[in-house]
Write a protein that holds these residues in place. Structure first.
Motif, PDB file in Angstrom:
ATOM      1  N   LYS A  45     -65.791  14.500  74.071  1.00  0.00           N
ATOM      2  CA  LYS A  45     -64.595  15.282  73.754  1.00  0.00           C
ATOM      3  C   LYS A  45     -64.889  16.224  72.593  1.00  0.00           C
ATOM      4  O   LYS A  45     -65.712  15.928  71.733  1.00  0.00           O
ATOM      5  CB  LYS A  45     -63.428  14.360  73.393  1.00  0.00           C
ATOM      6  CG  LYS A  45     -62.910  13.529  74.551  1.00  0.00           C
ATOM      7  CD  LYS A  45     -61.731  12.667  74.110  1.00  0.00           C
ATOM      8  CE  LYS A  45     -61.192  11.856  75.279  1.00  0.00           C
ATOM      9  NZ  LYS A  45     -60.047  10.992  74.871  1.00  0.00           N
ATOM     10  N   HIS A  46     -64.189  17.358  72.593  1.00  0.00           N
ATOM     11  CA  HIS A  46     -64.395  18.363  71.548  1.00  0.00           C
ATOM     12  C   HIS A  46     -63.266  18.298  70.512  1.00  0.00           C
ATOM     13  O   HIS A  46     -62.098  18.129  70.871  1.00  0.00           O
ATOM     14  CB  HIS A  46     -64.458  19.756  72.163  1.00  0.00           C
ATOM     15  CG  HIS A  46     -65.730  20.004  72.916  1.00  0.00           C
ATOM     16  ND1 HIS A  46     -66.613  21.025  72.606  1.00  0.00           N
ATOM     17  CD2 HIS A  46     -66.285  19.345  73.976  1.00  0.00           C
ATOM     18  CE1 HIS A  46     -67.636  20.990  73.428  1.00  0.00           C
ATOM     19  NE2 HIS A  46     -67.461  19.981  74.281  1.00  0.00           N
ATOM     20  N   PHE A  47     -63.639  18.474  69.250  1.00  0.00           N
ATOM     21  CA  PHE A  47     -62.681  18.448  68.151  1.00  0.00           C
ATOM     22  C   PHE A  47     -63.009  19.572  67.168  1.00  0.00           C
ATOM     23  O   PHE A  47     -64.088  20.163  67.207  1.00  0.00           O
ATOM     24  CB  PHE A  47     -62.726  17.108  67.411  1.00  0.00           C
ATOM     25  CG  PHE A  47     -62.399  15.914  68.248  1.00  0.00           C
ATOM     26  CD1 PHE A  47     -61.092  15.496  68.404  1.00  0.00           C
ATOM     27  CD2 PHE A  47     -63.413  15.210  68.901  1.00  0.00           C
ATOM     28  CE1 PHE A  47     -60.782  14.394  69.178  1.00  0.00           C
ATOM     29  CE2 PHE A  47     -63.115  14.106  69.683  1.00  0.00           C
ATOM     30  CZ  PHE A  47     -61.800  13.690  69.829  1.00  0.00           C
ATOM     31  N   ALA A  48     -62.062  19.837  66.291  1.00  0.00           N
ATOM     32  CA  ALA A  48     -62.302  20.731  65.162  1.00  0.00           C
ATOM     33  C   ALA A  48     -62.577  19.852  63.948  1.00  0.00           C
ATOM     34  O   ALA A  48     -61.721  19.066  63.536  1.00  0.00           O
ATOM     35  CB  ALA A  48     -61.096  21.622  64.912  1.00  0.00           C
ATOM     36  N   ILE A  78     -53.879  15.379  64.220  1.00  0.00           N
ATOM     37  CA  ILE A  78     -55.003  14.823  63.479  1.00  0.00           C
ATOM     38  C   ILE A  78     -55.458  13.557  64.196  1.00  0.00           C
ATOM     39  O   ILE A  78     -54.640  12.751  64.634  1.00  0.00           O
ATOM     40  CB  ILE A  78     -54.612  14.529  62.011  1.00  0.00           C
ATOM     41  CG1 ILE A  78     -55.805  14.021  61.237  1.00  0.00           C
ATOM     42  CG2 ILE A  78     -53.437  13.566  61.927  1.00  0.00           C
ATOM     43  CD1 ILE A  78     -55.550  13.903  59.741  1.00  0.00           C
ATOM     44  N   TYR A  79     -56.780  13.407  64.344  1.00  0.00           N
ATOM     45  CA  TYR A  79     -57.322  12.258  65.071  1.00  0.00           C
ATOM     46  C   TYR A  79     -57.954  11.219  64.143  1.00  0.00           C
ATOM     47  O   TYR A  79     -57.599  10.044  64.183  1.00  0.00           O
ATOM     48  CB  TYR A  79     -58.344  12.729  66.110  1.00  0.00           C
ATOM     49  CG  TYR A  79     -57.717  13.407  67.300  1.00  0.00           C
ATOM     50  CD1 TYR A  79     -57.237  12.673  68.381  1.00  0.00           C
ATOM     51  CD2 TYR A  79     -57.584  14.791  67.334  1.00  0.00           C
ATOM     52  CE1 TYR A  79     -56.654  13.295  69.475  1.00  0.00           C
ATOM     53  CE2 TYR A  79     -57.002  15.428  68.423  1.00  0.00           C
ATOM     54  CZ  TYR A  79     -56.539  14.676  69.495  1.00  0.00           C
ATOM     55  OH  TYR A  79     -55.935  15.292  70.565  1.00  0.00           O
ATOM     56  N   ASP A  89     -63.961  14.331  55.731  1.00  0.00           N
ATOM     57  CA  ASP A  89     -64.183  14.863  57.066  1.00  0.00           C
ATOM     58  C   ASP A  89     -62.963  14.559  57.939  1.00  0.00           C
ATOM     59  O   ASP A  89     -62.616  13.387  58.136  1.00  0.00           O
ATOM     60  CB  ASP A  89     -65.426  14.233  57.696  1.00  0.00           C
ATOM     61  CG  ASP A  89     -66.707  14.609  56.957  1.00  0.00           C
ATOM     62  OD1 ASP A  89     -66.781  15.764  56.500  1.00  0.00           O
ATOM     63  OD2 ASP A  89     -67.607  13.751  56.848  1.00  0.00           O
ATOM     64  N   ILE A  90     -62.326  15.612  58.435  1.00  0.00           N
ATOM     65  CA  ILE A  90     -61.100  15.460  59.212  1.00  0.00           C
ATOM     66  C   ILE A  90     -61.346  15.961  60.629  1.00  0.00           C
ATOM     67  O   ILE A  90     -61.802  17.089  60.829  1.00  0.00           O
ATOM     68  CB  ILE A  90     -59.950  16.271  58.579  1.00  0.00           C
ATOM     69  CG1 ILE A  90     -59.844  15.984  57.084  1.00  0.00           C
ATOM     70  CG2 ILE A  90     -58.629  15.956  59.275  1.00  0.00           C
ATOM     71  CD1 ILE A  90     -58.943  16.953  56.334  1.00  0.00           C
ATOM     72  N   MET A  91     -61.045  15.127  61.618  1.00  0.00           N
ATOM     73  CA  MET A  91     -61.160  15.520  63.016  1.00  0.00           C
ATOM     74  C   MET A  91     -59.781  15.912  63.538  1.00  0.00           C
ATOM     75  O   MET A  91     -58.846  15.101  63.564  1.00  0.00           O
ATOM     76  CB  MET A  91     -61.727  14.379  63.857  1.00  0.00           C
ATOM     77  CG  MET A  91     -63.184  14.080  63.562  1.00  0.00           C
ATOM     78  SD  MET A  91     -64.252  15.499  63.900  1.00  0.00           S
ATOM     79  CE  MET A  91     -65.746  15.020  63.028  1.00  0.00           C
ATOM     80  N   LEU A  92     -59.668  17.188  63.924  1.00  0.00           N
ATOM     81  CA  LEU A  92     -58.405  17.760  64.344  1.00  0.00           C
ATOM     82  C   LEU A  92     -58.471  18.229  65.794  1.00  0.00           C
ATOM     83  O   LEU A  92     -59.558  18.428  66.354  1.00  0.00           O
ATOM     84  CB  LEU A  92     -58.038  18.949  63.452  1.00  0.00           C
ATOM     85  CG  LEU A  92     -57.812  18.664  61.971  1.00  0.00           C
ATOM     86  CD1 LEU A  92     -57.903  19.944  61.166  1.00  0.00           C
ATOM     87  CD2 LEU A  92     -56.461  17.997  61.749  1.00  0.00           C
ATOM     88  N   GLU A  93     -57.317  18.429  66.358  1.00  0.00           N
ATOM     89  CA  GLU A  93     -57.201  19.000  67.696  1.00  0.00           C
ATOM     90  C   GLU A  93     -57.875  20.373  67.722  1.00  0.00           C
ATOM     91  O   GLU A  93     -57.663  21.194  66.830  1.00  0.00           O
ATOM     92  CB  GLU A  93     -55.719  19.128  68.030  1.00  0.00           C
ATOM     93  CG  GLU A  93     -55.381  19.753  69.360  1.00  0.00           C
ATOM     94  CD  GLU A  93     -53.885  19.810  69.581  1.00  0.00           C
ATOM     95  OE1 GLU A  93     -53.472  20.211  70.680  1.00  0.00           O
ATOM     96  OE2 GLU A  93     -53.112  19.445  68.656  1.00  0.00           O
TER      97      GLU A  93
END
Length: 293
Positions: A45-48, A78-79, A89-93
């Motif tokens: 899966k891809h994230f920002a 936010i994931y 480090d923040i993984m976002l939509e």
């Protein structure tokens, strides 16, 4: 490319990001942040991936708390959040573009025909989605305080998402906010007086509404500009009734003016969502995604 490789141009990151994700490309950089598209190795899966320097962004923790609390279809999701030495480090939509990109794509680069205003339905759906995000925040006593084109993102499903909560805060309905924040020309005039309410977000959304319709930013030169008694020639041209009516029909300009009125006369987000022009031109129930060509 693997995170941490010589070609990745990446600073130190958490172990979870280092081992679990692969960098695809850089999406953007800010004063204290960097955003990259990454792919999770297991799920693909891809994230920002947004990396924040903790010593330079004291609001980061608050932003994370707010994003975890305010879950809505028109607010960036936010994931995961990971920590390493000095960074978060923040993984976002992952989204495909910004409102600024959309407005820019509607301009005629040859300069022959100016700006192509989107259809009435497209404008109504776009504004409705932004107002629903704002209304949801306000119902949960959160003010965004930095709504502008680069902070409105378009998802892969063609849905507008309100993002970047760096300046967001909780507010008390019985008390005014006083911190001077936000960017001109989207900052509400009362913010400069250091006495304002959550309606500052409605003003910002109103200026964005005008930009989406006309392709240019509305800039007030004084508090009197938005009273309608005087104003710059450029501002008056952007609010030309004949132009708005020919493009969007009767009622759209009236809504825009309500949204950028002085605070005491300004409509709230819920009132704006019930506006007759907006409801008549949605073409379906509020909340369906906007299709941008």
């Amino acid at each position: 490319m693997p995170i941490g490789s010589p070609d990745s141009d990446s600073t130190a990151c958490s172990k979870e990001v280092e081992e679990g994700y692969t960098v695809i490309k850089t999406l953007g950089k800010g004063r204290f942040t960097e955003v990259k598209e990454v792919q999770q190795k297991g799920t693909r899966k891809h994230f920002a991936w947004k990396q924040v320097q903790l010593d330079k962004d004291p609001r980061c923790d608050l932003q994370i708390q707010l994003l975890r609390r305010v879950k809505h279809n028109n607010i960036l999701r936010i994931y995961d959040v990971y920590w390493a030495a000095g960074v978060m480090d923040i993984m976002l939509e992952l989204c495909s573009g910004t409102m600024a990109d959309c407005i820019g794509s509607q301009r005629d680069t040859s300069g022959t025909s100016g700006y192509r205003t989107p259809s009435r339905t497209e404008v109504a759906k776009t504004l409705s989605q932004l107002l629903m995000a704002v209304n949801f925040l306000h119902e949960n006593q959160v003010a965004h305080r930095n709504i502008k084109p680069c902070n409105v993102l378009l998802s892969s499903k063609r849905t507008w998402k309100l993002a970047n909560f760096d300046l967001a805060c909780d507010f008390d309905p019985g008390h005014h906010m006083s911190e001077r924040v936000g960017s001109l020309p989207y900052r509400a005039p009362e913010i400069d007086q250091r006495k304002y309410t959550e309606k500052c977000d409605v003003y910002s959304t109103g200026v964005l509404f005008i930009a989406f319709v006309r392709g240019k930013e509305y800039v007030r030169s004084s508090l009197e500009d938005i009273k309608g008694s005087k104003g710059t020639e450029a501002a008056e041209e952007l609010l030309n009734e004949k132009t708005w009516t020919s493009k969007l029909g009767y009622g759209a300009l009236s809504l825009a003016k309500q949204m950028i009125s002085l605070e005491e006369a300004r409509c709230g987000s819920e009132e704006a969502l019930r506006n007759p022009w907006l409801m008549q031109n949605l073409g379906s129930r509020p909340g369906l995604c906007c299709v941008v060509s």
